[in-house]
Motif scaffolding. Structure first.
Motif, mmCIF file in Angstrom:
data_model
loop_
_atom_site.group_PDB
_atom_site.id
_atom_site.type_symbol
_atom_site.label_atom_id
_atom_site.label_comp_id
_atom_site.label_asym_id
_atom_site.label_seq_id
_atom_site.Cartn_x
_atom_site.Cartn_y
_atom_site.Cartn_z
ATOM 1 N N TRP A 76 0.844 -1.195 0.000
ATOM 2 C CA TRP A 76 0.000 0.000 0.000
ATOM 3 C C TRP A 76 0.884 1.251 0.000
ATOM 4 O O TRP A 76 2.006 1.229 0.525
ATOM 5 C CB TRP A 76 -0.882 0.036 1.240
ATOM 6 N N GLU B 81 -11.535 4.397 3.905
ATOM 7 C CA GLU B 81 -10.077 4.216 3.955
ATOM 8 C C GLU B 81 -9.725 3.215 5.046
ATOM 9 O O GLU B 81 -10.247 3.287 6.152
ATOM 10 C CB GLU B 81 -9.348 5.523 4.250
ATOM 11 N N THR B 82 -8.821 2.309 4.709
ATOM 12 C CA THR B 82 -8.214 1.429 5.698
ATOM 13 C C THR B 82 -6.750 1.818 5.772
ATOM 14 O O THR B 82 -6.096 2.013 4.733
ATOM 15 C CB THR B 82 -8.357 -0.052 5.293
ATOM 16 N N CYS B 83 -6.234 1.968 6.984
ATOM 17 C CA CYS B 83 -4.825 2.328 7.125
ATOM 18 C C CYS B 83 -4.181 1.534 8.252
ATOM 19 O O CYS B 83 -4.843 1.102 9.194
ATOM 20 C CB CYS B 83 -4.650 3.824 7.346
ATOM 21 N N THR C 129 -10.155 1.478 10.036
ATOM 22 C CA THR C 129 -10.986 1.694 8.856
ATOM 23 C C THR C 129 -11.935 2.853 9.147
ATOM 24 O O THR C 129 -12.621 2.863 10.177
ATOM 25 C CB THR C 129 -11.788 0.427 8.491
ATOM 26 N N LYS D 206 1.943 5.978 7.875
ATOM 27 C CA LYS D 206 0.890 4.982 7.690
ATOM 28 C C LYS D 206 0.872 4.474 6.258
ATOM 29 O O LYS D 206 1.213 5.183 5.318
ATOM 30 C CB LYS D 206 -0.485 5.544 8.065
ATOM 31 N N TYR E 241 -1.884 3.099 3.510
ATOM 32 C CA TYR E 241 -3.318 3.335 3.363
ATOM 33 C C TYR E 241 -3.871 2.728 2.080
ATOM 34 O O TYR E 241 -3.131 2.502 1.117
ATOM 35 C CB TYR E 241 -3.623 4.831 3.407
#
Length: 91
Positions: free
Chosen positions: A23, A41-43, A69, A86, A88
């Motif tokens: 990612w 968004e997932t991070c 998330t 991060k 993401y």
């Protein structure tokens, strides 16, 4: 509106299964700013700490090692308390 979902201290195996190492990476120094999510968004935080306060909601602390998330449409304030790094992924 949906809430922030957090999974604490995910394993290296979980990171690999999700593809997190591939990612994109975003980094930000200690700061405070408003944010609105146009899409989910997932991070994964690999360093640092942030307190995210959703509009009308309770603050949530996210730390290095956590997977979070954020739902599409959520407006919030990010208060980065330790320099952040991060990975993401937007849905």
């Amino acid at each position: 509106m949906s809430r922030i979902q957090i999974e604490r201290a995910i394993s290296q195996q979980q990171q690999e299964e999700l593809g997190i190492p591939r990612w994109p990476i975003w980094e930000k120094a200690i700061s405070t700013f408003p944010w609105t999510y146009d899409s989910s968004e997932t991070c994964y935080l690999s360093a640092g700490e942030v307190i995210v306060t959703p509009k009308g909601g309770e603050p949530v602390t996210i730390s290095a090692g956590d997977l979070a998330t954020f739902p599409a449409g959520m407006s919030c304030t990010w208060q980065i308390t330790a320099d952040l790094k991060k990975h993401y992924f937007f849905d």
